[in-house]
Design an enzyme around this catalytic site. Structure first.
Site, mmCIF file in Angstrom:
data_model
loop_
_atom_site.group_PDB
_atom_site.id
_atom_site.type_symbol
_atom_site.label_atom_id
_atom_site.label_comp_id
_atom_site.label_asym_id
_atom_site.label_seq_id
_atom_site.Cartn_x
_atom_site.Cartn_y
_atom_site.Cartn_z
ATOM 1 N N THR A 97 0.870 -1.180 0.000
ATOM 2 C CA THR A 97 0.000 0.000 0.000
ATOM 3 C C THR A 97 0.905 1.226 0.000
ATOM 4 O OG1 THR A 97 -1.757 -1.132 1.206
ATOM 5 C CG2 THR A 97 -1.773 1.278 1.258
ATOM 6 N N LYS A 172 -7.545 1.066 -2.776
ATOM 7 C CA LYS A 172 -7.111 0.721 -1.419
ATOM 8 C C LYS A 172 -7.319 1.903 -0.471
ATOM 9 C CE LYS A 172 -5.367 -1.583 2.002
ATOM 10 N NZ LYS A 172 -4.042 -2.219 2.025
#
Length: 290
Positions: A97, A172
């Site tokens: 991420t 995300k």
């Protein structure tokens, strides 16, 4: 079955790489702490390499799952980086991420070397990684995704291409924005139940079957009530992710008032010494306040 390199063997990457080996792929791993890579190789009949560049030799796919933007740049770039060793036509899949900025940067660098790049952050936590049941959200060209999806399937419950490069990372961000509000709401509900003299388990048994139900409620309420926060996704990492969300929101003109507030609540948890506590420790902030 193909040759795969996996870079980064944290709580997520270690089992993810294991699923690739179990699926029959020939897997070589790299980790910043060599002993962890060697232990993985011994357990899974794979190979360990000293550098990312050596790990990716002849690999058809390179998967990465590291900590942040700087970590990702470190394993990709430079003489010992993955891009220095990857062959033309291979595919780099980033499960970290990170910001859309670093994704754009590395996508362009990879393209210059005829390497495909798919941003593919994951959700589902350590349990999802161990059980091969992660949600994988992807950005990149359709052709690169089509090549990578059958490999990702080894540890995915669902895998989808959302759009072009950075679409996975932005999705995300949506995931983390939603989680932040849900965990704070759950924490307040449990705190409220306790103050009202109710049994939190009885309350959750009922409300979880209605509109209030969520993954967070199902998987975290029991440990929250037991004041146990030594598991799951750490507050430090959540703040890293929320800072990416808030910075991106500024760039695109989005308003995230609840996310900004919960980020400050997590900052309070860090001040309590809870940087490595699970994100459900937002309840601890409320109960400690009385």
């Amino acid at each position: 079955m193909v040759k795969v390199a996996f870079l980064g063997l944290g709580v997520m990457g270690y089992p993810m790489a294991g699923h690739l080996a179990a699926a029959g792929h020939k897997v070589t791993v790299y980790n910043r702490t060599p002993s962890k890579a060697e232990a993985w190789a011994k357990s899974h009949s794979g190979n360990a390499a000293e550098t990312p560049q050596k790990a990716v030799q002849d690999a058809d796919f390179v998967m990465a799952c590291v900590g942040n933007d700087d970590d990702l740049r470190a394993i990709c770039l430079g003489d010992d980086g993955a891009f220095a060793g990857m062959k033309e036509g291979s595919v780099f899949v980033d499960h970290t991420t990170v910001s859309a900025k670093v994704t754009t940067e590395l996508y362009a660098t990879a393209a210059d070397q005829a390497i495909a790049f798919v941003d593919a952050p994951v959700s589902g936590g350590q349990a999802g990684a161990e059980n091969g049941a992660l949600s994988v959200m992807c950005g990149g060209t359709q052709s690169a995704y089509d090549q990578a999806e059958p490999i990702i399937a080894a540890y995915a419950k669902i895998c989808r291409r959302i759009g072009d490069s950075t679409a996975g990372q932005v999705t995300k961000m949506c995931n983390q924005i939603a989680i932040a509000g849900l965990v704070q709401g759950l924490s307040e509900a449990l705190h409220f139940a306790q103050k009202a003299g109710l049994d939190g388990r009885d309350v959750v048994e009922v409300i979880s079957q209605g509109a209030a139900g969520s993954w967070q409620m199902e998987n975290r309420f029991a440990t929250m009530l037991e004041d146990q926060f030594d598991h799951g996704f750490a507050v430090d990492w959540m703040r890293k992710d929320l800072n990416i969300c808030l910075s991106t929101a500024d760039d695109i003109g989005a308003s995230l008032p609840v996310t900004a507030l919960v980020d400050q609540f997590y900052k309070d948890v860090q001040k309590m010494g809870g940087g490595r506590w699970d994100t459900s420790s937002l309840l601890k902030r409320l109960t400690s306040a009385g």
